[in-house]
Enzyme design. Sequence first.
Site, PDB file in Angstrom:
ATOM      1  N   VAL A 103      34.877  38.184  34.615  1.00  0.00           N
ATOM      2  CA  VAL A 103      36.023  37.288  34.587  1.00  0.00           C
ATOM      3  C   VAL A 103      36.510  37.164  36.025  1.00  0.00           C
ATOM      4  O   VAL A 103      37.037  38.115  36.599  1.00  0.00           O
ATOM      5  CB  VAL A 103      37.137  37.824  33.668  1.00  0.00           C
ATOM      6  CG1 VAL A 103      38.358  36.917  33.726  1.00  0.00           C
ATOM      7  CG2 VAL A 103      36.625  37.925  32.234  1.00  0.00           C
TER       8      VAL A 103
ATOM      9  N   GLU B 107      44.045  30.699  40.879  1.00  0.00           N
ATOM     10  CA  GLU B 107      43.955  31.127  42.273  1.00  0.00           C
ATOM     11  C   GLU B 107      45.045  32.142  42.622  1.00  0.00           C
ATOM     12  O   GLU B 107      46.183  32.057  42.165  1.00  0.00           O
ATOM     13  CB  GLU B 107      44.101  29.901  43.184  1.00  0.00           C
ATOM     14  CG  GLU B 107      44.010  30.174  44.654  1.00  0.00           C
ATOM     15  CD  GLU B 107      42.608  30.011  45.218  1.00  0.00           C
ATOM     16  OE1 GLU B 107      42.267  30.757  46.146  1.00  0.00           O
ATOM     17  OE2 GLU B 107      41.876  29.138  44.732  1.00  0.00           O
ATOM     18  N   GLY B 108      44.673  33.102  43.461  1.00  0.00           N
ATOM     19  CA  GLY B 108      45.667  34.033  43.988  1.00  0.00           C
ATOM     20  C   GLY B 108      46.345  34.889  42.928  1.00  0.00           C
ATOM     21  O   GLY B 108      47.558  35.071  42.958  1.00  0.00           O
ATOM     22  N   ARG B 109      45.551  35.412  41.979  1.00  0.00           N
ATOM     23  CA  ARG B 109      46.101  36.156  40.839  1.00  0.00           C
ATOM     24  C   ARG B 109      47.130  35.330  40.063  1.00  0.00           C
ATOM     25  O   ARG B 109      48.117  35.844  39.553  1.00  0.00           O
ATOM     26  CB  ARG B 109      46.717  37.489  41.280  1.00  0.00           C
ATOM     27  CG  ARG B 109      45.713  38.503  41.813  1.00  0.00           C
ATOM     28  CD  ARG B 109      46.331  39.895  41.935  1.00  0.00           C
ATOM     29  NE  ARG B 109      45.352  40.855  42.420  1.00  0.00           N
ATOM     30  CZ  ARG B 109      45.176  41.150  43.705  1.00  0.00           C
ATOM     31  NH1 ARG B 109      45.929  40.557  44.626  1.00  0.00           N
ATOM     32  NH2 ARG B 109      44.270  42.021  44.075  1.00  0.00           N
TER      33      ARG B 109
ATOM     34  N   THR C 178      49.190  43.347  49.731  1.00  0.00           N
ATOM     35  CA  THR C 178      48.980  42.263  48.774  1.00  0.00           C
ATOM     36  C   THR C 178      50.051  42.224  47.698  1.00  0.00           C
ATOM     37  O   THR C 178      50.586  41.155  47.362  1.00  0.00           O
ATOM     38  CB  THR C 178      47.601  42.417  48.097  1.00  0.00           C
ATOM     39  OG1 THR C 178      46.606  42.582  49.105  1.00  0.00           O
ATOM     40  CG2 THR C 178      47.263  41.208  47.259  1.00  0.00           C
TER      41      THR C 178
ATOM     42  N   ASP D  91      50.692  40.354  39.542  1.00  0.00           N
ATOM     43  CA  ASP D  91      49.565  39.629  38.947  1.00  0.00           C
ATOM     44  C   ASP D  91      50.118  38.700  37.878  1.00  0.00           C
ATOM     45  O   ASP D  91      50.757  39.149  36.929  1.00  0.00           O
ATOM     46  CB  ASP D  91      48.562  40.610  38.342  1.00  0.00           C
ATOM     47  CG  ASP D  91      47.214  39.973  38.018  1.00  0.00           C
ATOM     48  OD1 ASP D  91      47.186  38.773  37.691  1.00  0.00           O
ATOM     49  OD2 ASP D  91      46.194  40.674  38.094  1.00  0.00           O
TER      50      ASP D  91
ATOM     51  N   ARG E 134      48.172  36.308  36.231  1.00  0.00           N
ATOM     52  CA  ARG E 134      47.076  35.657  35.510  1.00  0.00           C
ATOM     53  C   ARG E 134      47.257  35.720  33.995  1.00  0.00           C
ATOM     54  O   ARG E 134      47.836  36.664  33.464  1.00  0.00           O
ATOM     55  CB  ARG E 134      45.740  36.283  35.916  1.00  0.00           C
ATOM     56  CG  ARG E 134      45.292  35.872  37.296  1.00  0.00           C
ATOM     57  CD  ARG E 134      44.034  36.586  37.729  1.00  0.00           C
ATOM     58  NE  ARG E 134      44.257  38.011  37.976  1.00  0.00           N
ATOM     59  CZ  ARG E 134      43.334  38.827  38.449  1.00  0.00           C
ATOM     60  NH1 ARG E 134      42.111  38.373  38.702  1.00  0.00           N
ATOM     61  NH2 ARG E 134      43.604  40.093  38.660  1.00  0.00           N
TER      62      ARG E 134
ATOM     63  N   LYS F 281      42.251  44.547  33.573  1.00  0.00           N
ATOM     64  CA  LYS F 281      41.493  43.408  33.052  1.00  0.00           C
ATOM     65  C   LYS F 281      40.839  43.797  31.722  1.00  0.00           C
ATOM     66  O   LYS F 281      40.801  42.991  30.780  1.00  0.00           O
ATOM     67  CB  LYS F 281      40.448  42.958  34.065  1.00  0.00           C
ATOM     68  CG  LYS F 281      39.855  41.596  33.798  1.00  0.00           C
ATOM     69  CD  LYS F 281      38.895  41.173  34.909  1.00  0.00           C
ATOM     70  CE  LYS F 281      39.620  40.793  36.181  1.00  0.00           C
ATOM     71  NZ  LYS F 281      38.689  40.251  37.208  1.00  0.00           N
TER      72      LYS F 281
END
Length: 373
Positions: free
Chosen positions: A228, A270-272, A292, A304, A306, A332
Amino acid sequence: MKIALTSAGTTLGTPRTRAVHRAIAEARRGVPVVLAARRPLIIAPAETVGAEGLRLIDVLSSGQAVLLLAPSRAAAVLRHEVEANAPAIALKLARPLIDAETLKRAADPTMEQILPEFEMVDAPAAAEAALALGKLARLLPAMVAAPVRHGWASLPAGHDLLSVPAEDLLAYPAELAASLTKVAEVAVPLDDAKDARLIAFRALDQGIEHMAILVGDPAAQTAPLVRVHSECFTGDLLGSLRCDCGPQLRGAIARMAAEGAGAVLYLAQEGRGIGLINKLRAYTMQDRGLDTLDANRALGWQADERNFSIAAAMLRALGMTRIRLLTNNPEKVASLEACGIEVVERVPHEFAPNGVNDAYLATKAARFGHYLG
């Protein structure tokens, strides 16, 4: 890190989903919308609202206008700690409303920070939904908001404004996954996988496409190898050394070709999940000394953002509900399992630092819990 929402089924339907899409488009244009809730608000993103948008909010509001920020961003603006778990922090705005450029500087930490003193006040009940609209539009999560006047829609200034229910904005991420469908499939031979195929997925009423890269026939395997992978313009396309995304993508395809089959889910997150422009802003904050995770938070985002329910929906559509997951990220694994995907094995997917991304990889291990080193 955010655990994915489940996608039990479509709940909003086409008309309500379309209203959310219209609200996203209005937000990106800086046009105020009315947030329908028990106490309705008129809102607009601080990043895009201009003089006309502020005038409309001024004319149509019935009470105190505020700037809504995520707690991590509000703490920096106020220069003191705030309630970190609050849905939003509200900063009082003077009337007539403060100028648009000052609002943009308050929202964006990469800009020169010459700001007035803000007073913190109670956030409106629908503040979380207001910030959700900014995030869905891939803008900075910073919104100008005020109670809207009763009968606003009958007033000349409010005649063309859109109204969207607060609960629909909050339900939208799960709606995307629930409405995902295949729209195209074609053979695309790759350098490392001559038998690769691409399958494009699109959600109801919106134009963002997610891709599945299939090598061989992974669905024929009991537990196929799956990666993923969130899109990374800088790493995947430009070969940026700041991250390990490019090597991870190409390495996954090569490994699947060596095994004879596998699937890479290429998610448009994009970008988490914060979008390309906000990722570049986060890079600016990293160049100023933040890692980050803290760079994302400085912009007002979670570490994050996502939505892994998209990946789970794609896997179900591809007939792969029992997989071996190629990842170093334990969250994940947990996110996919929360969506009903059986992960029978986590397969390590580690690449050596390149001299530029060393600190980035160290942050992944120390603060995101990735299995590295």
